[in-house]
Design a protein around this motif. Structure first.
Motif, PDB file in Angstrom:
ATOM      1  N   PRO A 125     -49.591 -12.994  42.572  1.00  0.00           N
ATOM      2  CA  PRO A 125     -48.541 -12.212  41.932  1.00  0.00           C
ATOM      3  C   PRO A 125     -47.194 -12.933  42.005  1.00  0.00           C
ATOM      4  O   PRO A 125     -46.827 -13.472  43.046  1.00  0.00           O
ATOM      5  N   LYS A 126     -46.485 -12.913  40.881  1.00  0.00           N
ATOM      6  CA  LYS A 126     -45.231 -13.647  40.760  1.00  0.00           C
ATOM      7  C   LYS A 126     -44.340 -12.949  39.733  1.00  0.00           C
ATOM      8  O   LYS A 126     -44.816 -12.450  38.727  1.00  0.00           O
ATOM      9  N   ILE A 127     -43.041 -12.952  39.985  1.00  0.00           N
ATOM     10  CA  ILE A 127     -42.081 -12.387  39.038  1.00  0.00           C
ATOM     11  C   ILE A 127     -41.948 -13.342  37.860  1.00  0.00           C
ATOM     12  O   ILE A 127     -41.674 -14.521  38.041  1.00  0.00           O
ATOM     13  N   VAL A 128     -42.156 -12.822  36.657  1.00  0.00           N
ATOM     14  CA  VAL A 128     -42.043 -13.626  35.435  1.00  0.00           C
ATOM     15  C   VAL A 128     -40.591 -13.657  34.977  1.00  0.00           C
ATOM     16  O   VAL A 128     -40.072 -14.699  34.602  1.00  0.00           O
ATOM     17  N   LYS A 129     -39.929 -12.508  35.018  1.00  0.00           N
ATOM     18  CA  LYS A 129     -38.543 -12.420  34.586  1.00  0.00           C
ATOM     19  C   LYS A 129     -37.862 -11.281  35.328  1.00  0.00           C
ATOM     20  O   LYS A 129     -38.467 -10.243  35.562  1.00  0.00           O
ATOM     21  N   THR A 130     -36.603 -11.479  35.695  1.00  0.00           N
ATOM     22  CA  THR A 130     -35.867 -10.455  36.432  1.00  0.00           C
ATOM     23  C   THR A 130     -34.740  -9.881  35.591  1.00  0.00           C
ATOM     24  O   THR A 130     -34.240 -10.529  34.671  1.00  0.00           O
ATOM     25  N   GLY A 131     -34.352  -8.660  35.928  1.00  0.00           N
ATOM     26  CA  GLY A 131     -33.197  -8.030  35.308  1.00  0.00           C
ATOM     27  C   GLY A 131     -33.322  -7.796  33.819  1.00  0.00           C
ATOM     28  O   GLY A 131     -32.361  -7.957  33.078  1.00  0.00           O
ATOM     29  N   VAL A 132     -34.502  -7.390  33.373  1.00  0.00           N
ATOM     30  CA  VAL A 132     -34.775  -7.208  31.945  1.00  0.00           C
ATOM     31  C   VAL A 132     -34.616  -5.737  31.576  1.00  0.00           C
ATOM     32  O   VAL A 132     -35.047  -4.852  32.312  1.00  0.00           O
ATOM     33  N   LYS A 133     -33.978  -5.485  30.440  1.00  0.00           N
ATOM     34  CA  LYS A 133     -33.842  -4.099  29.963  1.00  0.00           C
ATOM     35  C   LYS A 133     -35.230  -3.505  29.723  1.00  0.00           C
ATOM     36  O   LYS A 133     -36.175  -4.223  29.450  1.00  0.00           O
ATOM     37  N   LYS A 134     -35.320  -2.184  29.845  1.00  0.00           N
ATOM     38  CA  LYS A 134     -36.602  -1.490  29.789  1.00  0.00           C
ATOM     39  C   LYS A 134     -37.408  -1.833  28.548  1.00  0.00           C
ATOM     40  O   LYS A 134     -38.599  -2.125  28.640  1.00  0.00           O
ATOM     41  N   GLU A 135     -36.777  -1.819  27.376  1.00  0.00           N
ATOM     42  CA  GLU A 135     -37.501  -2.079  26.127  1.00  0.00           C
ATOM     43  C   GLU A 135     -38.105  -3.482  26.126  1.00  0.00           C
ATOM     44  O   GLU A 135     -39.256  -3.687  25.745  1.00  0.00           O
ATOM     45  N   GLU A 136     -37.293  -4.472  26.551  1.00  0.00           N
ATOM     46  CA  GLU A 136     -37.760  -5.856  26.589  1.00  0.00           C
ATOM     47  C   GLU A 136     -38.869  -6.021  27.634  1.00  0.00           C
ATOM     48  O   GLU A 136     -39.856  -6.723  27.401  1.00  0.00           O
ATOM     49  N   ALA A 137     -38.715  -5.356  28.776  1.00  0.00           N
ATOM     50  CA  ALA A 137     -39.728  -5.425  29.828  1.00  0.00           C
ATOM     51  C   ALA A 137     -41.054  -4.848  29.342  1.00  0.00           C
ATOM     52  O   ALA A 137     -42.123  -5.424  29.597  1.00  0.00           O
TER      53      ALA A 137
END
Length: 128
Positions: free
Chosen positions: A99-111
């Motif tokens: 498990p790894k973070i792909v992207k941080t701090g993304v708005k809900k819609e984009e996530a």
């Protein structure tokens, strides 16, 4: 952090980072992650000076975590590469490290969109 001894240069950098808005700090973290091939484990919290709008924005952002790769590893690597803008090797390393973070701090819609794309490739994704 008073127990940590910093060089004068490092202290000057820390002082400048403290003055960044939340959005500027998030962009800085993303740039550092890409430049050095690392991943921040948690969202950046800026001490003082963050505008109320920035604080409200932080509550509506998510980290997209690749929890499990599944059987279609190559497809997952392609999607992760597309989403993150990483090179092929970096995307493969990220996927291999799940498990790894792909992207941080993304708005809900984009996530949600990222989650859908990665899941369509066969992986398991968690929004945090």
């Amino acid at each position: 952090m008073s127990d940590i001894k910093l060089s004068q240069t490092a202290q000057e950098i820390l002082d400048r980072v403290e003055k960044l808005t939340l959005i500027e700090a998030t962009d800085l973290v993303k740039a550092l992650e890409e430049k050095f091939g690392v991943s921040a484990a948690a969202p950046v919290m800026v001490a003082g000076g963050a505008a109320t709008a920035d604080a409200a924005d932080a509550k509506s952002t998510f980290d997209v975590e690749l929890t499990s790769v599944g059987d279609s590893k190559i497809n997952v690597i392609k999607v992760v590469k597309e989403i993150t803008g990483l090179g092929l090797k970096e995307a493969k390393d990220l996927v291999d490290g799940a498990p790894k973070i792909v992207k941080t701090g993304v708005k809900k819609e984009e996530a949600e969109e990222m989650k859908t794309k990665i899941q369509a490739a066969g992986a398991v994704v968690t929004l945090k």
